[in-house]
Design a protein around this motif. Structure first.
Motif, PDB file in Angstrom:
ATOM      1  N   LEU A  14       0.952  -1.586   0.559  1.00  0.00           N
ATOM      2  CA  LEU A  14       0.169   0.002   0.120  1.00  0.00           C
ATOM      3  C   LEU A  14       0.589   1.282  -0.240  1.00  0.00           C
ATOM      4  O   LEU A  14       0.994   2.160   1.458  1.00  0.00           O
ATOM      5  CB  LEU A  14      -0.336   0.232   1.354  1.00  0.00           C
ATOM      6  CG  LEU A  14      -2.311  -0.709   1.251  1.00  0.00           C
ATOM      7  CD1 LEU A  14      -2.744  -1.059   2.373  1.00  0.00           C
ATOM      8  CD2 LEU A  14      -3.101  -0.915  -0.107  1.00  0.00           C
ATOM      9  N   PRO A  15       1.554   1.517  -1.209  1.00  0.00           N
ATOM     10  CA  PRO A  15       2.648   2.356  -1.153  1.00  0.00           C
ATOM     11  C   PRO A  15       2.539   3.837  -1.317  1.00  0.00           C
ATOM     12  O   PRO A  15       2.741   4.978  -1.384  1.00  0.00           O
ATOM     13  CB  PRO A  15       3.118   1.931  -2.269  1.00  0.00           C
ATOM     14  CG  PRO A  15       2.983   1.397  -3.416  1.00  0.00           C
ATOM     15  CD  PRO A  15       1.141   0.637  -2.012  1.00  0.00           C
ATOM     16  N   THR A  16       0.980   3.526  -2.027  1.00  0.00           N
ATOM     17  CA  THR A  16       0.128   5.328  -1.889  1.00  0.00           C
ATOM     18  C   THR A  16      -1.265   5.096  -1.749  1.00  0.00           C
ATOM     19  O   THR A  16      -1.334   4.228  -1.312  1.00  0.00           O
ATOM     20  CB  THR A  16       0.222   5.325  -3.915  1.00  0.00           C
ATOM     21  OG1 THR A  16      -0.567   4.927  -4.784  1.00  0.00           O
ATOM     22  CG2 THR A  16       1.919   5.932  -4.172  1.00  0.00           C
ATOM     23  N   PRO A  17      -2.281   6.161  -1.751  1.00  0.00           N
ATOM     24  CA  PRO A  17      -3.257   6.095  -1.284  1.00  0.00           C
ATOM     25  C   PRO A  17      -4.517   5.185  -2.030  1.00  0.00           C
ATOM     26  O   PRO A  17      -5.455   4.872  -1.970  1.00  0.00           O
ATOM     27  CB  PRO A  17      -4.235   8.035  -1.412  1.00  0.00           C
ATOM     28  CG  PRO A  17      -2.701   9.204  -1.042  1.00  0.00           C
ATOM     29  CD  PRO A  17      -1.656   7.877  -1.815  1.00  0.00           C
ATOM     30  N   ASP A  18      -4.170   5.451  -3.436  1.00  0.00           N
ATOM     31  CA  ASP A  18      -4.976   4.674  -4.714  1.00  0.00           C
ATOM     32  C   ASP A  18      -5.072   3.401  -4.347  1.00  0.00           C
ATOM     33  O   ASP A  18      -5.984   3.078  -4.210  1.00  0.00           O
ATOM     34  CB  ASP A  18      -4.323   5.120  -6.384  1.00  0.00           C
ATOM     35  CG  ASP A  18      -4.006   5.983  -6.321  1.00  0.00           C
ATOM     36  OD1 ASP A  18      -5.285   6.897  -5.523  1.00  0.00           O
ATOM     37  OD2 ASP A  18      -3.701   6.782  -7.768  1.00  0.00           O
ATOM     38  N   PRO A  19      -4.596   2.384  -3.985  1.00  0.00           N
ATOM     39  CA  PRO A  19      -4.530   1.081  -3.664  1.00  0.00           C
ATOM     40  C   PRO A  19      -5.107   0.478  -2.123  1.00  0.00           C
ATOM     41  O   PRO A  19      -5.272   0.476  -2.310  1.00  0.00           O
ATOM     42  CB  PRO A  19      -3.089  -0.270  -3.324  1.00  0.00           C
ATOM     43  CG  PRO A  19      -1.949   1.371  -3.384  1.00  0.00           C
ATOM     44  CD  PRO A  19      -2.664   3.136  -4.096  1.00  0.00           C
ATOM     45  N   VAL A  20      -5.166   2.643  -1.322  1.00  0.00           N
ATOM     46  CA  VAL A  20      -5.738   2.351   0.064  1.00  0.00           C
ATOM     47  C   VAL A  20      -7.876   2.330  -0.299  1.00  0.00           C
ATOM     48  O   VAL A  20      -7.825   1.718  -0.107  1.00  0.00           O
ATOM     49  CB  VAL A  20      -5.695   3.065   0.761  1.00  0.00           C
ATOM     50  CG1 VAL A  20      -5.880   3.183   1.742  1.00  0.00           C
ATOM     51  CG2 VAL A  20      -4.044   3.001   1.348  1.00  0.00           C
ATOM     52  N   TYR A  21      -7.557   2.989  -1.445  1.00  0.00           N
ATOM     53  CA  TYR A  21      -8.965   2.638  -2.041  1.00  0.00           C
ATOM     54  C   TYR A  21      -9.621   1.907  -2.814  1.00  0.00           C
ATOM     55  O   TYR A  21     -10.829   1.737  -2.545  1.00  0.00           O
ATOM     56  CB  TYR A  21      -8.978   4.300  -2.746  1.00  0.00           C
ATOM     57  CG  TYR A  21      -8.689   6.113  -2.513  1.00  0.00           C
ATOM     58  CD1 TYR A  21      -9.016   6.121  -1.074  1.00  0.00           C
ATOM     59  CD2 TYR A  21      -7.969   6.601  -3.342  1.00  0.00           C
ATOM     60  CE1 TYR A  21      -8.755   7.427  -0.564  1.00  0.00           C
ATOM     61  CE2 TYR A  21      -7.619   7.920  -2.423  1.00  0.00           C
ATOM     62  CZ  TYR A  21      -7.874   8.377  -1.496  1.00  0.00           C
ATOM     63  OH  TYR A  21      -7.432   9.326  -1.096  1.00  0.00           O
ATOM     64  N   THR A  22      -8.813   1.242  -3.371  1.00  0.00           N
ATOM     65  CA  THR A  22      -8.819  -0.476  -4.050  1.00  0.00           C
ATOM     66  C   THR A  22      -9.186  -1.003  -2.956  1.00  0.00           C
ATOM     67  O   THR A  22     -10.014  -2.155  -3.289  1.00  0.00           O
ATOM     68  CB  THR A  22      -8.592  -0.273  -5.001  1.00  0.00           C
ATOM     69  OG1 THR A  22      -7.004  -0.272  -4.933  1.00  0.00           O
ATOM     70  CG2 THR A  22      -8.868   1.014  -5.921  1.00  0.00           C
ATOM     71  N   TYR A  23      -8.642  -1.357  -2.328  1.00  0.00           N
ATOM     72  CA  TYR A  23      -7.558  -3.157  -1.018  1.00  0.00           C
ATOM     73  C   TYR A  23      -9.674  -3.496  -0.487  1.00  0.00           C
ATOM     74  O   TYR A  23      -8.854  -4.161  -0.903  1.00  0.00           O
ATOM     75  CB  TYR A  23      -7.271  -2.160   0.119  1.00  0.00           C
ATOM     76  CG  TYR A  23      -7.210  -3.241   0.617  1.00  0.00           C
ATOM     77  CD1 TYR A  23      -5.861  -4.267   0.401  1.00  0.00           C
ATOM     78  CD2 TYR A  23      -6.897  -3.533   2.163  1.00  0.00           C
ATOM     79  CE1 TYR A  23      -5.103  -5.245   1.789  1.00  0.00           C
ATOM     80  CE2 TYR A  23      -6.467  -4.310   3.095  1.00  0.00           C
ATOM     81  CZ  TYR A  23      -5.465  -5.655   2.794  1.00  0.00           C
ATOM     82  OH  TYR A  23      -5.235  -5.976   3.265  1.00  0.00           O
ATOM     83  N   PHE A  66     -15.226  -3.025  -3.197  1.00  0.00           N
ATOM     84  CA  PHE A  66     -15.764  -4.183  -2.983  1.00  0.00           C
ATOM     85  C   PHE A  66     -17.117  -4.865  -4.024  1.00  0.00           C
ATOM     86  O   PHE A  66     -17.289  -5.591  -4.566  1.00  0.00           O
ATOM     87  CB  PHE A  66     -17.230  -4.086  -1.830  1.00  0.00           C
ATOM     88  CG  PHE A  66     -17.455  -5.403  -1.262  1.00  0.00           C
ATOM     89  CD1 PHE A  66     -16.380  -6.221   0.068  1.00  0.00           C
ATOM     90  CD2 PHE A  66     -18.447  -5.390  -1.687  1.00  0.00           C
ATOM     91  CE1 PHE A  66     -16.878  -7.520  -0.446  1.00  0.00           C
ATOM     92  CE2 PHE A  66     -19.012  -7.194  -0.755  1.00  0.00           C
ATOM     93  CZ  PHE A  66     -17.844  -7.772  -0.199  1.00  0.00           C
ATOM     94  N   ARG A  67     -18.291  -3.577  -4.517  1.00  0.00           N
ATOM     95  CA  ARG A  67     -18.874  -4.043  -5.796  1.00  0.00           C
ATOM     96  C   ARG A  67     -17.839  -4.425  -6.857  1.00  0.00           C
ATOM     97  O   ARG A  67     -18.307  -5.304  -7.546  1.00  0.00           O
ATOM     98  CB  ARG A  67     -19.884  -2.860  -5.265  1.00  0.00           C
ATOM     99  CG  ARG A  67     -20.875  -2.598  -6.991  1.00  0.00           C
ATOM    100  CD  ARG A  67     -22.084  -2.135  -6.971  1.00  0.00           C
ATOM    101  NE  ARG A  67     -22.654  -2.025  -7.639  1.00  0.00           N
ATOM    102  CZ  ARG A  67     -24.249  -2.734  -7.647  1.00  0.00           C
ATOM    103  NH1 ARG A  67     -24.474  -3.336  -6.325  1.00  0.00           N
ATOM    104  NH2 ARG A  67     -24.793  -2.500  -8.481  1.00  0.00           N
ATOM    105  N   LEU A  68     -17.009  -3.298  -7.023  1.00  0.00           N
ATOM    106  CA  LEU A  68     -16.558  -3.385  -8.203  1.00  0.00           C
ATOM    107  C   LEU A  68     -15.909  -5.157  -8.212  1.00  0.00           C
ATOM    108  O   LEU A  68     -15.747  -5.837  -9.151  1.00  0.00           O
ATOM    109  CB  LEU A  68     -14.986  -2.204  -8.193  1.00  0.00           C
ATOM    110  CG  LEU A  68     -14.482  -2.169  -9.287  1.00  0.00           C
ATOM    111  CD1 LEU A  68     -14.736  -1.914 -10.427  1.00  0.00           C
ATOM    112  CD2 LEU A  68     -12.964  -1.240  -8.903  1.00  0.00           C
TER     113      LEU A  68
END
Length: 398
Positions: A220-229, A314-316
């Motif tokens: 989780l190096p940046t915020p973007d994967p936090v939003y998708t995680y 989650f839905r995605l």
């Protein structure tokens, strides 16, 4: 937005610790102030010899260890010689011997807003240890990077508990670390104090806070994967790569047995009725350098975050998973145990929090709108209402 985290409040108001006695500190490299001051340096500098032990969560005190079930050992802190206890080792909660070193255990961990992330289980273990040994636990609170209003994903069934879920919470749970501790402690009953945030709006996402993101763990190096995680973490329970071993973990999703990346994207969009809020789905090929499908070309999707507020991961992820189930045919598989120390249960059941989760995919059974995927959320909202430190109205957007 100007948010003061618990650590910064403690630095400003050291009198808060007047009655805390000998201190232990559970933190890692992401436990920093707005100007990158490290919690261990600041707490040690502030309280000097009162600090008698340090603790680290999964991935290690310095956040160097990559994967699940790769433990870190106990050590001595290089700068001070203090004992540095790993809570992802032969034990995942403090032992009585560890707790004997301290009177109060401070916890300063930047959680990521998803039930699967193990640090909340570590907090629960620390609460149990504090209750068992008659010690105090203090949480230095931090913002939930996904905000505190939107909830996603079914609530964990208690027959599917594990180290990635010990309490009845949805996948995207909407709590801060302090609020999570209060919710857990309603069952545990330890002596607990939370140093609250100042200036945090639960409607805010990390992008609104104006604070640096320090990787909480290697993937989780940046915020973007936090939003998708909270969605794409489910691929840990499949033979589909979740992007580990690439530069875009939890954003690149793929497998070599799918012939067309474009077919994956088309299938996902059809399953979602053409609606992919907050993201752009790009047909992608990639080659992991480690983990699943190392050295093989995977085909699938790259998730580009265009508006964090609109992402419903989650839905995605459910739709992406179903696309691989259908397009992969017999080559698609659920990952076999073990997963986070459970050597019996299919990992997907632990991740999705249900012993029948796998049965809801494939063979014409799947729908992103099935009530199963939001089971228990209304009850959860009621259950946590009395533990919210920052007023807001939570809502289910599964």
């Amino acid at each position: 937005m100007s948010v003061t985290v618990g650590l910064e409040r403690l630095i400003r108001e050291p009198r808060l610790a007047a009655g805390w006695g000998r201190l232990g500190l559970l933190c890692n490299q992401a436990s920093v102030t707005r100007d990158f001051g490290a919690a261990w340096d600041l707490v040690l500098g502030l309280f000097e010899k009162r600090v008698t032990a340090l603790f680290g969560p999964q991935h290690g005190f310095y956040g160097t260890v990559q994967d699940n079930m790769i433990e870190t050992g106990h050590a001595r802190h290089a700068g001070t010689g203090l004992p540095l206890f790993s809570l992802y080792s032969e034990t995942r909660e403090p032992t009585d011997a560890m707790m004997a070193e301290i009177d109060t255990l401070l916890i300063d961990l930047q959680i990521v807003g998803c039930r699967i992330y193990t640090w909340k289980s570590t907090i629960a273990g620390c609460l149990r240890a504090a209750k068992r040994t008659g010690k105090r636990l203090v949480v230095l609170d931090r913002p939930n990077p996904l905000g505190g209003e939107v909830l996603e994903g079914r609530v964990l069934d208690l027959d599917a508990t594990s180290f990635v879920g010990q309490f009845a919470t949805p996948m995207r749970h909407g709590l801060t670390a302090g609020e999570s501790a209060l919710y857990f402690n309603a069952t545990i009953g330890a002596e607990l104090e939370v140093v609250r945030l100042e200036g945090w709006d639960p409607a805010a996402y990390w992008a609104d806070l104006g604070r640096p993101w320090v990787l909480t763990s290697p993937n989780l190096p940046t915020p973007d994967p936090v939003y998708t995680y909270p969605g794409t973490v489910l691929f840990e329970g499949t033979n589909v790569s979740e992007g580990r071993g690439t530069g875009l973990p939890f954003q690149l999703i793929g497998a070599p047995y799918v012939e067309s990346a474009e077919a994956v994207v088309d299938k996902v969009k059809r399953l979602l009725g053409g609606k992919t809020p907050g993201v752009h789905l790009r047909a992608a090929q990639f080659e992991p350098t480690s983990q699943k499908w190392r050295g093989e070309t995977c085909r699938g999707v790259c998730i580009h975050v265009t508006d964090p507020r609109q992402v419903r991961s989650f839905r995605l992820a459910l739709a992406i998973c179903e696309a691989f189930v259908e397009l992969g045919g017999a080559k698609y598989e659920w990952k076999a145990p073990p997963y986070e120390y459970d050597h019996v249960t299919l990992p997907i059941k632990l991740i999705l929090g249900s012993q029948v989760a796998d049965r809801h995919f494939g063979a014409g059974r799947f729908s992103v709108d099935e009530p199963f995927w939001r089971d228990g959320i209304a009850g959860y909202i009621e259950a946590v209402r009395g533990h919210l430190l920052y007023p807001r109205v939570m809502r289910d957007e599964t």
